[in-house]
Design a protein around this motif. Structure first.
Motif, mmCIF file in Angstrom:
data_model
loop_
_atom_site.group_PDB
_atom_site.id
_atom_site.type_symbol
_atom_site.label_atom_id
_atom_site.label_comp_id
_atom_site.label_asym_id
_atom_site.label_seq_id
_atom_site.Cartn_x
_atom_site.Cartn_y
_atom_site.Cartn_z
ATOM 1 N N ALA A 1 -16.949 -40.165 -3.535
ATOM 2 C CA ALA A 1 -16.674 -39.700 -4.893
ATOM 3 C C ALA A 1 -16.480 -40.856 -5.857
ATOM 4 O O ALA A 1 -16.414 -40.646 -7.065
ATOM 5 C CB ALA A 1 -15.443 -38.804 -4.889
ATOM 6 N N TYR B 1 -18.443 -41.251 -9.138
ATOM 7 C CA TYR B 1 -18.143 -40.209 -10.119
ATOM 8 C C TYR B 1 -16.787 -40.460 -10.769
ATOM 9 O O TYR B 1 -16.630 -40.315 -11.984
ATOM 10 C CB TYR B 1 -18.176 -38.834 -9.450
ATOM 11 C CG TYR B 1 -19.413 -38.609 -8.620
ATOM 12 C CD1 TYR B 1 -20.662 -38.545 -9.223
ATOM 13 C CD2 TYR B 1 -19.358 -38.494 -7.233
ATOM 14 C CE1 TYR B 1 -21.809 -38.366 -8.479
ATOM 15 C CE2 TYR B 1 -20.505 -38.315 -6.474
ATOM 16 C CZ TYR B 1 -21.724 -38.254 -7.099
ATOM 17 O OH TYR B 1 -22.855 -38.087 -6.366
ATOM 18 N N ILE B 2 -15.804 -40.865 -9.930
ATOM 19 C CA ILE B 2 -14.480 -41.179 -10.470
ATOM 20 C C ILE B 2 -14.582 -42.357 -11.439
ATOM 21 O O ILE B 2 -14.015 -42.344 -12.529
ATOM 22 C CB ILE B 2 -13.497 -41.505 -9.321
ATOM 23 C CG1 ILE B 2 -13.341 -40.301 -8.406
ATOM 24 C CG2 ILE B 2 -12.146 -41.939 -9.875
ATOM 25 C CD1 ILE B 2 -12.502 -40.568 -7.172
ATOM 26 N N VAL C 1 -16.541 -34.880 -7.894
ATOM 27 C CA VAL C 1 -15.274 -35.355 -7.339
ATOM 28 C C VAL C 1 -14.557 -34.200 -6.632
ATOM 29 O O VAL C 1 -14.080 -34.346 -5.496
ATOM 30 C CB VAL C 1 -14.373 -35.938 -8.453
ATOM 31 C CG1 VAL C 1 -13.046 -36.390 -7.873
ATOM 32 C CG2 VAL C 1 -15.068 -37.095 -9.141
#
Lengths: 303, 357
Positions: A273, A276-277, B151
């Protein structure tokens, strides 16, 4: 560690490619929100082309054709039919998801074993590749990566040092002035979006036939959007986009690496992730923006 | 032009766009050696084959109504929340956690109530957070909401792998929730559960909110002209947080009705396309809650028919995704065509008026 860095550059290539196309298009006022669909169709077209012709070159050419096709659909509907760029992009992305899945099934049926092609080989640069550490990181990459590194300064030069670049930038800042100068605004925008389609198509194919040598429906999973974000975070400047691209490539590579280790309670998903974070954080932290004045608005000629 | 003829025109052009999308996607079937018309017939006949299947249409439509409303209400305020998928997941995670934690300990209706609240507020919190980032840091809500989905999907996989994992530890899913905490089935011999009614009620509520209340007027005013709204004493920043909160709330609520009403557990990749379908449906229903109701039922029916079609024939179920894409594009193009036609009409009328003078 060295391998990880080399891999980071390897993973950053398609992001930089996509972001460069996006920079050129956005400079003319066109947000290419269809970038995810362009990547996906590029990945699909690249795989299909390479699978049937057994040639990676033809695969990439097919990917370019696919990318341009999606870009054309997006351009005509947003530029000439003046539809909202965000809504249209979303529609195009959904259509592409359907088309890729459907036609993969039409062409290949449901194969028991995943179909593969031989992915892009490493092409060591003579002499330079033998430099310790740096040589391994920088000069044992593939052809597309080298071309991308040449492309970035080329786009920078094009945008700031040529009259074509001036036209491109003015189209995004003050389309009326461009129009008065006798240049057709919508044509400039169309060509810029098609350019983004070419680069996006190559970038998409990089994931399928450049990296893993096969096509899956989740192959892009937001990478197009990351390229979109990189353009934004790189302040619409190809060089800064290159920097941002390397950062994202690194987090992508780290994610793949951590996932390969396997894990128990340790959240390896966190690393997947990470890009994206990072996008969210950087969007929030970056305050100064240099967005083209007419970004996202259609040009309607006064009569 | 009167309101009635405008509505009729909108209906006609949307109908044409849907038909064109349907025909175009089935026109590809001969490539697979399948007769397109017979499969089109099969699609429709399988939709209405029996009572249970007809019920399934509405069960599938329910979450779509909510995610479409989620997109539509933000869109009315000129905000792009394309992260309904992530808010949906958060809603589902909250609902399943509350249910698994409280079931059989407190009265069943309280479990359901609290799960619904947790799901909605969870989704709403994500929406409000996106709104906050937009209002305070000028973050692009479109990009942030898009990224948040990825996320949250990873977060969900992590939770399903660790804390929420089923006792058998076989799949990435939770244990089934106790039947006492299920949303009750309200129509016999089908799977139509209370959530379907709640989704329809939500659509009506959103319609009232948007068009009959001051709060809704504020939402739309900011969307039409943020600066003018500011002059009238509306603070677009606060409004942005509030609107995205409601938007996330609706998506989170969808997560709750899917977990407690339909799936009865949380599995990885639950309804992985409910967010993008929601956007499509919102556009198809021109961001109007009533239009969304009809569009959702249409897509619920197509999904139901498409699944059956995939089982009984060689037609891939993904033909429905293809169709949705084409329909969306055609609907958008039809907006342009309608605009062009009305423009040329006005021009003609103007020309006549000038001649008379």
């Amino acid at each position: 560690m060295i391998k990880l860095l080399a891999n980071a550059l390897f993973m950053s290539t398609p992001l930089i490619l996509g972001a460069c196309g996006e920079v050129v298009a956005e400079r003319t006022g066109m947000m290419v929100t269809a970038v995810e669909g362009i990547f996906l169709f590029g990945a699909w077209g690249g795989f299909v082309g390479a699978y049937f012709t057994k040639s990676l070159l033809l695969g990439f050419l097919a990917a370019i054709a696919c990318g341009v096709l999606v870009a054309l659909l997006y351009a005509v509907t947003t530029i000439h039919m003046q539809q909202n760029q965000v809504v249209m992009g979303t529609a195009v992305n959904i259509l592409m998801t359907g088309i890729c899945e459907f036609f993969y099934r039409v062409i290949f049926g449901t194969p028991l074993e995943p179909l593969t092609v031989k992915p892009l080989p490493v092409l060591p640069v003579p002499l330079l590749a033998d430099i310790p550490v740096l040589g391994t990181i920088l000069f044992r990459q593939n052809l597309i990566t080298y071309l991308t590194w040449i492309l970035v300064p080329a786009v920078l030069f094009l945008l700031y040092k040529t009259s074509l670049g001036l036209t491109l930038r003015s189209t995004g800042e003050n389309p009326e002035a461009v129009d008065v100068a006798g240049i057709r605004v919508n044509r400039v925008r169309l060509l810029a979006v098609l350019f983004a389609g070419i680069l996006g198509g190559i970038a998409g194919a990089y994931y399928s036939i450049g990296d893993i040598g096969m096509y899956t429906t989740s192959i892009i999973s937001g990478r197009g959007w990351i390229a979109f974000a990189i353009c934004f975070l790189g302040n619409w400047n190809p060089l800064l986009a290159l920097g941002a691209g390397v950062v994202f490539g690194t987090s992508d590579a780290v994610g793949v690496y951590v996932k390969s280790l396997g894990s128990g309670f340790f959240p390896s998903e966190l690393f997947t992730a990470l890009p994206y974070i990072l996008t969210i954080l950087l969007t929030v932290v970056r305050r100064r923006f240099n967005a083209p004045a007419k970004l996202g608005t259609a040009y309607v000629k006064e009569h | 032009m009167t309101r009635k003829t405008r509505a009729a025109e909108a209906f006609l052009s949307t109908f044409l766009a849907i038909t064109a999308g349907l025909l175009l996607s089935f026109a590809f079937l001969p490539f697979m050696g399948i007769h397109p018309l017979s499969s089109l017939g099969l699609l429709f006949s399988s939709m209405f084959s029996d009572r249970y299947t007809i019920g399934t249409i509405f069960v599938k439509a329910a979450p779509l109504i909510l995610t479409a409303l989620s997109f539509a209400i933000a869109y009315r305020s000129n905000l792009f929340n394309i992260g309904a998928q992530g808010q949906f997941y958060i809603g589902a995670i909250c609902a399943v956690s509350v249910t698994l934690g409280l079931q059989n300990r407190i009265p069943a209706f309280l479990v359901i109530l609290l799960a619904g609240l947790a799901g909605s507020l969870g989704g709403g919190a994500v929406g409000a957070l996106i709104g906050l980032l937009k209002a305070k840091y000028h973050a692009n809500e479109f990009l942030v909401s898009m990224m948040s989905t990825y996320v949250i999907a990873e977060l969900m996989d992590y939770l399903l792998r660790t804390f929420l994992r089923e006792k058998a530890k076989d799949y990435l899913q939770t244990d089934s929730i106790d039947p006492s905490a299920w949303l009750p089935v309200i129509v016999g011999k089908t799977s139509v559960h209370l959530g379907v009614v709640l989704a329809v009620a939500a659509a009506l509520l959103v319609w009232v909110l948007l068009f009959k209340t001051q709060a809704g007027f504020r939402i739309r005013a900011v969307g039409l002209n943020a600066e003018a709204a500011r002059m009238c004493g509306i603070r677009p920043e606060t409004q942005c947080i509030l609107t995205l909160f409601i938007s996330g709330l609706l998506a989170g609520f969808a997560g709750f009705i899917e977990v407690n009403g339909m799936q009865h557990m949380l599995i990885t990749g639950l309804d992985a396309d409910v967010g993008s379908y929601g956007i499509g449906i919102a556009i198809l229903g021109s961001a109007n809650p009533i239009g969304i109701l009809f569009a959702s039922v249409l897509f619920g029916a197509l999904k139901t028919g498409g699944t059956t079609l995939g089982q009984v024939s060689n037609v891939p179920a993904s033909i429905i995704d293809l169709m949705e894409g084409f329909v969306m594009i055609f609907v958008l193009i039809s907006y342009f065509v309608r605009h062009k036609i009305s423009l040329s009409k006005t021009k003609r009328l103007l020309g006549k008026a000038v001649k008379h003078d």
